[in-house]
Design an enzyme around this catalytic site. Structure first.
Site, PDB file in Angstrom:
ATOM      1  N   THR A  27      -3.608  23.948  -7.213  1.00 41.84           N
ATOM      2  CA  THR A  27      -4.169  22.631  -7.504  1.00 41.84           C
ATOM      3  C   THR A  27      -5.651  22.564  -7.150  1.00 41.84           C
ATOM      4  O   THR A  27      -6.056  22.987  -6.061  1.00 41.84           O
ATOM      5  CB  THR A  27      -3.407  21.541  -6.717  1.00 41.84           C
TER       6      THR A  27
ATOM      7  N   SER B  93       0.755  28.316  -5.159  1.00 45.06           N
ATOM      8  CA  SER B  93       0.944  26.887  -4.930  1.00 45.06           C
ATOM      9  C   SER B  93       1.527  26.224  -6.182  1.00 45.06           C
ATOM     10  O   SER B  93       2.597  26.617  -6.638  1.00 45.06           O
ATOM     11  CB  SER B  93      -0.378  26.243  -4.494  1.00 45.06           C
ATOM     12  N   GLN B  94       0.825  25.253  -6.773  1.00 40.59           N
ATOM     13  CA  GLN B  94       1.342  24.634  -7.996  1.00 40.59           C
ATOM     14  C   GLN B  94       1.555  25.692  -9.084  1.00 40.59           C
ATOM     15  O   GLN B  94       2.478  25.583  -9.896  1.00 40.59           O
ATOM     16  CB  GLN B  94       0.396  23.544  -8.508  1.00 40.59           C
TER      17      GLN B  94
ATOM     18  N   ASP C  58       2.629  25.690   7.036  1.00 41.97           N
ATOM     19  CA  ASP C  58       2.143  25.214   5.735  1.00 41.97           C
ATOM     20  C   ASP C  58       2.734  23.835   5.426  1.00 41.97           C
ATOM     21  O   ASP C  58       3.946  23.671   5.419  1.00 41.97           O
ATOM     22  CB  ASP C  58       2.554  26.219   4.653  1.00 41.97           C
TER      23      ASP C  58
ATOM     24  N   HIS D 126      -1.978  27.423   4.022  1.00 40.66           N
ATOM     25  CA  HIS D 126      -1.652  27.435   2.592  1.00 40.66           C
ATOM     26  C   HIS D 126      -2.575  28.337   1.785  1.00 40.66           C
ATOM     27  O   HIS D 126      -2.180  28.830   0.726  1.00 40.66           O
ATOM     28  CB  HIS D 126      -1.710  26.003   2.055  1.00 40.66           C
TER      29      HIS D 126
END
Length: 234
Positions: free
Chosen positions: A40, A117-118, A202, A214
């Site tokens: 993101t 992540s995303q 995280d 993260h």
């Protein structure tokens, strides 16, 4: 001129000749292709998935890679303002479109997925199915074609919000789950091809409070992830 001569020569070889489309695939398709999906707000490109993407490219000369084109947003103006839910839905569709299209053009190429992540979340849903109910994505079907799934040899997810401790492919110190964690009892049909990394501190893939964690998976687990990819590529 040369291509016409090449094709004509092949056709003149008779029934024993290799099919032209097969020859063209060998000339234009790599042995290995990597798809990377960024986190993101990361600028278009690979984002933090680049550590593993570049590792694979270096380990296998002649391999190629491409970034998944999607918003990678969570409502921030810097990434266009798309909501997280909208970005995830667009991302899942983008993964499916890119991977399925590539596989249809290069059906013999081995595929590696790397999502951060995303970016890990959208690849997770596309490969494993199950939907993403917290984000309003209710389609539970695997979004990759059966042919594409067969050629996906390894998938690396880092900081994936769908992380749930206890699944066979989860790696790291997180004993809980992310804000979009998989439900209890979830089973991914491609589990043996995946490693998903998340540590306890995280706040996105687990329930910690250190956002810096993260961003550290490339340095923390990059070598381990690359070793796993190599073991799957043979």
């Amino acid at each position: 001129m040369h291509s016409k001569f090449f094709a004509a020569s092949l056709l003149g070889l008779g029934a024993a000749a290799i099919p032209l489309e097969g020859v063209m695939e060998k000339r234009s398709c790599p042995a290995i292709h990597v798809f990377g999906a960024r986190e993101t707000t990361a600028s278009p490109g690979y984002g933090s998935s680049s550590t593993v993407v570049n590792g694979v490219l270096s380990a296998y000369p002649g391999s190629t890679a491409e970034a998944i084109n999607y918003p990678a947003c969570g409502g921030q103006s810097s990434c266009g303002g798309a909501s997280y839910s909208s970005s995830v839905a667009q991302g899942i569709a983008a993964v499916a479109s890119a991977v399925n299209s590539f596989n249809s053009q290069c059906p013999s190429t081995k595929i590696v997925l790397v999502g951060y992540s995303q970016g890990g979340e959208i690849m997770d849903v596309a490969l494993c199915g199950g939907g993403d109910p917290n984000q309003g994505y209710t389609n539970t079907a695997v979004q990759l074609s059966s042919s594409a799934v067969n050629m996906v040899k390894a998938a690396i997810f880092m900081g994936d919000p769908m992380f749930r401790a206890g699944l066979s492919y989860e790696v790291g110190t997180c004993a809980a789950g992310g804000f979009d964690q998989r439900p209890a009892g979830f089973s991914c049909p491609s589990a043996a091809k995946i490693k998903s990394y998340c540590d306890a501190s995280d706040p996105y893939c687990c329930n910690g409070s250190n956002a810096a964690t993260h961003q550290g998976y490339g340095s923390e687990y990059g070598s381990q992830a690359l070793a796993f990819v190599k073991s799957k590529l043979g």
